[in-house]
Structure formats: structure tokens, C-alpha cells
Design a protein around this motif. Sequence first.
Motif, PDB file in Angstrom:
ATOM      1  N   LEU A  48      26.585  41.863   0.686  1.00  0.00           N
ATOM      2  CA  LEU A  48      25.856  42.682   1.238  1.00  0.00           C
ATOM      3  C   LEU A  48      26.670  43.940   1.874  1.00  0.00           C
ATOM      4  N   LEU A  53      24.661  47.632   2.924  1.00  0.00           N
ATOM      5  CA  LEU A  53      24.060  46.687   3.616  1.00  0.00           C
ATOM      6  C   LEU A  53      24.016  46.580   5.215  1.00  0.00           C
ATOM      7  N   TRP A  81      21.470  44.831  -5.850  1.00  0.00           N
ATOM      8  CA  TRP A  81      21.422  44.250  -4.882  1.00  0.00           C
ATOM      9  C   TRP A  81      20.634  42.760  -4.522  1.00  0.00           C
ATOM     10  N   GLY A  83      18.721  39.109  -3.141  1.00  0.00           N
ATOM     11  CA  GLY A  83      18.764  38.056  -2.373  1.00  0.00           C
ATOM     12  C   GLY A  83      17.943  37.910  -1.625  1.00  0.00           C
ATOM     13  N   ASP A  84      18.002  36.360  -0.802  1.00  0.00           N
ATOM     14  CA  ASP A  84      16.674  36.103  -0.802  1.00  0.00           C
ATOM     15  C   ASP A  84      15.183  37.121  -0.500  1.00  0.00           C
ATOM     16  N   LEU A  85      13.724  36.549  -0.549  1.00  0.00           N
ATOM     17  CA  LEU A  85      13.477  37.828  -0.244  1.00  0.00           C
ATOM     18  C   LEU A  85      12.274  36.646   0.805  1.00  0.00           C
ATOM     19  N   PRO A  86      12.642  37.923   2.397  1.00  0.00           N
ATOM     20  CA  PRO A  86      11.806  37.318   3.301  1.00  0.00           C
ATOM     21  C   PRO A  86      10.560  36.478   3.204  1.00  0.00           C
ATOM     22  N   THR A  88       6.425  37.475   3.242  1.00  0.00           N
ATOM     23  CA  THR A  88       6.235  38.747   2.950  1.00  0.00           C
ATOM     24  C   THR A  88       4.533  38.252   3.896  1.00  0.00           C
ATOM     25  N   ARG A  97       6.037  43.821  -6.593  1.00  0.00           N
ATOM     26  CA  ARG A  97       7.198  44.319  -5.944  1.00  0.00           C
ATOM     27  C   ARG A  97       8.166  44.102  -7.143  1.00  0.00           C
ATOM     28  N   ALA A 101      10.889  47.642  -7.476  1.00  0.00           N
ATOM     29  CA  ALA A 101      11.393  47.788  -7.936  1.00  0.00           C
ATOM     30  C   ALA A 101      12.058  48.554  -8.920  1.00  0.00           C
ATOM     31  N   LEU A 126       3.052  37.720  -3.149  1.00  0.00           N
ATOM     32  CA  LEU A 126       4.505  37.009  -3.271  1.00  0.00           C
ATOM     33  C   LEU A 126       4.722  35.523  -2.663  1.00  0.00           C
ATOM     34  N   GLU A 138      12.056  37.620  -8.015  1.00  0.00           N
ATOM     35  CA  GLU A 138      13.380  38.950  -7.591  1.00  0.00           C
ATOM     36  C   GLU A 138      14.560  38.678  -8.964  1.00  0.00           C
TER      37      GLU A 138
ATOM     38  N   LEU B 200       7.404  46.653   3.684  1.00  0.00           N
ATOM     39  CA  LEU B 200       6.672  45.299   3.223  1.00  0.00           C
ATOM     40  C   LEU B 200       7.777  43.862   2.631  1.00  0.00           C
ATOM     41  N   LEU B 201       8.949  44.709   1.998  1.00  0.00           N
ATOM     42  CA  LEU B 201       9.935  43.742   1.674  1.00  0.00           C
ATOM     43  C   LEU B 201      10.947  43.060   2.397  1.00  0.00           C
ATOM     44  N   HIS B 205      16.095  44.714   2.419  1.00  0.00           N
ATOM     45  CA  HIS B 205      15.531  44.632   0.830  1.00  0.00           C
ATOM     46  C   HIS B 205      15.000  46.508   0.745  1.00  0.00           C
ATOM     47  N   GLU B 207      15.923  48.391   2.696  1.00  0.00           N
ATOM     48  CA  GLU B 207      17.487  49.076   2.544  1.00  0.00           C
ATOM     49  C   GLU B 207      18.239  49.006   1.154  1.00  0.00           C
ATOM     50  N   LEU B 209      16.279  49.457  -1.888  1.00  0.00           N
ATOM     51  CA  LEU B 209      15.779  49.908  -2.561  1.00  0.00           C
ATOM     52  C   LEU B 209      15.474  51.892  -2.408  1.00  0.00           C
TER      53      LEU B 209
END
Lengths: 245, 310
Positions: A48, A53, A81, A83-86, A88, A97, A101, A126, A138, B200-201, B205, B207, B209
Motif C-alpha cells: 500500500l 495508498l 495494485w 488487493g482484496d475487493l471489499p 460491493t 469492473r 480497470a 460482483l 481482480e 463503487l469498488l 481501489h 484511489e 485507479l
Amino acid sequence: MSIVMMLANLTVERGGSTLLSALSCPFHAGEVVVVLGPNGAGKSSLLLAMAGLIPAGGNIDVAGKPLSAYRRSELTRQIAWQGDLPPTEFGLTVKQRLVLAAGEAGSNIEATAAAMDITPLLERPLGELSSGERQRTELAALMLRDTPVWLLDEPTAHLDLKHQIQCIHMLKAQKAHGRAIVTVLHDLQQAMAIADHLILIDGKGAAEYGTATQLFDSERLSQLFNAPVVGQGAVLVPDYGGDDL
Amino acid sequence: MTLRWFALACAIAACLLIGLGAGDTWINPFHAGNGLENTILWELRLPRLLTAFAVGGLLALAGAWFQVLLGNPLAEPYVLGVAGSASAGAVTGLMFMPESTWVMSAGAFIGAWVGIVAVLFFSRLGPNRMLLAGVVLAAFWSAVLALLLALLPEQGLFRAFSWMMGDLSHSDLPVTLLLLAWVIALACGLILSGALDKLLLGERHAEALGVDVKRLRLRLLLLASAVTALAVTAAGTIGFVGLVIPHLMRLIFGSLHRAVLPASAIGGGLLLVLADSAARTIIAPAELPVGILTAMIGVPVFLFLLLRRN
């Protein structure tokens, strides 16, 4: 191999305690650096901090320029980066998604989805995916980011054996294309399969950087994880049979 | 997708006809018989219809923004206590000048902004803190409102209650101002739509992006709050439009905000036009507060969406 990123005296703190202190190391194009360490040691925090971040002390240079000198939108062209997607709640689909990206140049979405075995999932929200499906989504989202540096936080977590192997193959292929990859892993076999260099983090502030040949050592890893690791050279495995824990 | 937009265009036409025609007596907008009917249609019903459309659209936009801002699908324009603070402001205005709608509207506008600044001060833009601060402040404003109502002279009570349940009959704000606000709010929303999709992500995520999340949150909070304050000032507190419409539009048009926001701005407007038409018609010549109708339409729709999602 050119240096694409450099850490100098990097210090990462969390909740008042120092996770990492004075870590200095270069990251080269076409090289994989694996970060190993026990739970809570600060592996994810390191990634991070490298992605800008979370705040960190010391210096991080990206493509010869301090990370702090980049605008957030510029940094996305240098570093990706994963990481785990929280969770949604708003019904965003797998395809949407991936489009987020890929940005404007999102022409490879179908091919990337096929490479990660998620083509049948493209129209699914998702929130309806299993953990493994989310992880593959991801990874596909990461593959759509054509940046010199990739930071991956446990990319093989939640994946079945086939997709773990697929993931490691994908990382090797990206390395061959000149990508600098820094990844947190827990599986020693996977780490040994792709690592050129290792960063070992003990969770007490100390971090060690070196080549895989130097640092893959049963005694050193046993000490790091406070758990028995047996074997020699390229074959190091946790000792599940012993009672020495 | 084209078919869905076509259906929405048909709904606009139908709601315009109903909004113009319905009332104490039905007037066919294409064949207004005499001068009086023309006056009722174009000088009374049309401005009110446009006010309802703009207010409904603004509430739905604010609801969509608050839901993303707080990462909570249950958020709506009044989630941060703005309805309570605006009501307290409106009743304060009534206490000083019971006959003046203008003073009441000014009180509501000032009250709404006092509520927003209080949330901003206590939350420091963290979504969870914002929600918690909003809930606690809503309880505080509700206590202040109860105190003010207890002190309010009897002749002001009916006016206060009617406003608190949503009232389009006394809107003092010019229709052009509300329509302009609708256009500006939608344009701002569309400019931010890409960043909203990324939010929404999740914060991290987004940030990663390239979204400056802190700045986006501040912009969203100010935008959604300004829009809510304007809607409350124009028509009192009207519930459920801001909660139900964004969900309904996501179901129809998907999750991306370049579709959800315009669809919500239109859908919210149409819902309020329909509800206001019903409010003017059901017990004509008297009127029901429109907030009762939006709740009666909104609650079953929301429960239907809930069951469908299950």
C-alpha cells in the motif's frame, strides 16, 4: 535490467507501532520480488505504501521521480495494485469492473476474461461471485493495467489448484515481458517458483532484502515464521508432521 | 438499452399529461375549453408540475450521490439529518413571521446548511463517521424541532406539519431556478460519473485507479447537500424519492452513473409529478401532503426491489 522503482529507508507505521523500518531496495524491470512474513507483519502495508495508498517515511522513487511528486492520475500509469475487493452493494458487474480497470483503452477485455476463465461471469454482479471468482476477476482487472510495476497482495488466495498454477504462469509471462512484479505470497513453493528476490518482514520492524538463493533457507524461514520449515535448496516445505511449533 | 430509454421518454409524456390534466377537475391539455381552463393549465398546473419534476429529480440525484458517498444502499437525501435541521429552521421562521412563506423557506435553507456544516465538522469526511454523526445529529434536530413545535403558536402548527410532510402548493422558489439547478446538478453528476463508478469498488481501489477520493467525497457532500437544501426549501421534506428511485434505475439501467444519474433525475421528477397529481386529486378540492403519497408509492416499490434482490 533497468531499475523502475526504488525504496530508500522506507518506514511504515500502523496504529502507532513501526511495522517496517529503513527498508532500502531496488525493483528491476522483468523481475519478481516476493514479500514473505507472518500475518500482521506489514506485507500488505508495504504494498500500500509503495502504491502511494498509505503514508510512509523515507523515499520511494518511481521511474526516477519521487512518488510524492506524482499526481494520483499520473501514478496509475506507473503502478497497478491488486488487493482484496471489499463487498460491493450496487450491482456492478464483472464486465463493468474490468472496464473501470481498463479505462478508455479497454479493448482486451474479452481476451483477458478468457485468460482468467471468467468469460461466463462477465454479466454477473460482483456481489454474487465466490471468493475464488472474485480473485480471478481482480487478477483479470490487473492484467488490463499496462503499467511498468505491478503490486499484488496474495494473488493466489482463494484460488483452486488449477487457477493457482495459472496465476503463477501468468506472473512468469508478465515478468518475461519486462514487468516489475512485487507480490505477497504465503505459499513457499509458489514463492520459490517465481522469486528473483525476496523481502522478509518479521513484524517487529526488521526487513531483509536479498536474492532468492541467499534467503531461501530453512533455518531463516523457520525463524521468520516461528514455525518448522524443512528441506534444502529449491525444495523447502512446512513440516506438517512434526510437533515443533 | 435504447428500448429502456424509449420507455422512459414515454413515461415522461404520460406523466406530463397526467400532471397537467389531473386536479379538482380533469382538463384535457389538448382541448382546454375556455380562458379559465387555460389559466389553470398553464399558469397554475404547469409551474407546479415543473416544480415537482425539478424537486423530485434533485432528491433522486442527491439520493444516488449519498448512497455512493456513504457506501450504503439505504442512504437517502435526509440521512445526515438535513431534513431535521431544515424543519427546525422552517419552524423558527414560522415563529417569527407566521404569515410569510418566504421567511419559512429562508429558515429551511439556513437550517439545512447548519445541519450540513455540523455533519462536515464532526465527520471529517470519513463515511462511517459521517453516517454516525448524521444519525446523532438527526436525533438532536428532531429534539430541537419538537421543542420549537411545542412553543409554536397554534395557527402555525398546521402550516408546519403540512410543510414537514412535503408541500408543493406554497413553493416560493422560481421554477426557472429549480429547473436550472436540475440541469446544473445533472451536469456536475455526469462530470463526476467516472469517478463515482470507481468509488463503487471501495475507497482504496478507487484511489488505485487514480481517483482523489478525499476531494471527490467533499465535492459529492457539498453537491448532494446543496441539492437537498434547495429541494427542502422548495417543497418541505419529501421522503422515499431519493431512496427508491436510484435503486429502481440501477435495476433498469445498470450500475454505471452515466446512465443511473440522468435516469434518476428524470425518474425522481416523474414520481413526484405523479404523487403530486394524486395528492391534488384524491380528496379534491382539498389536498393531501405529497410526502404521504411518495411514501405510499415508495414503500411498496422498495419492498418489491428488496424481495426481487433476495
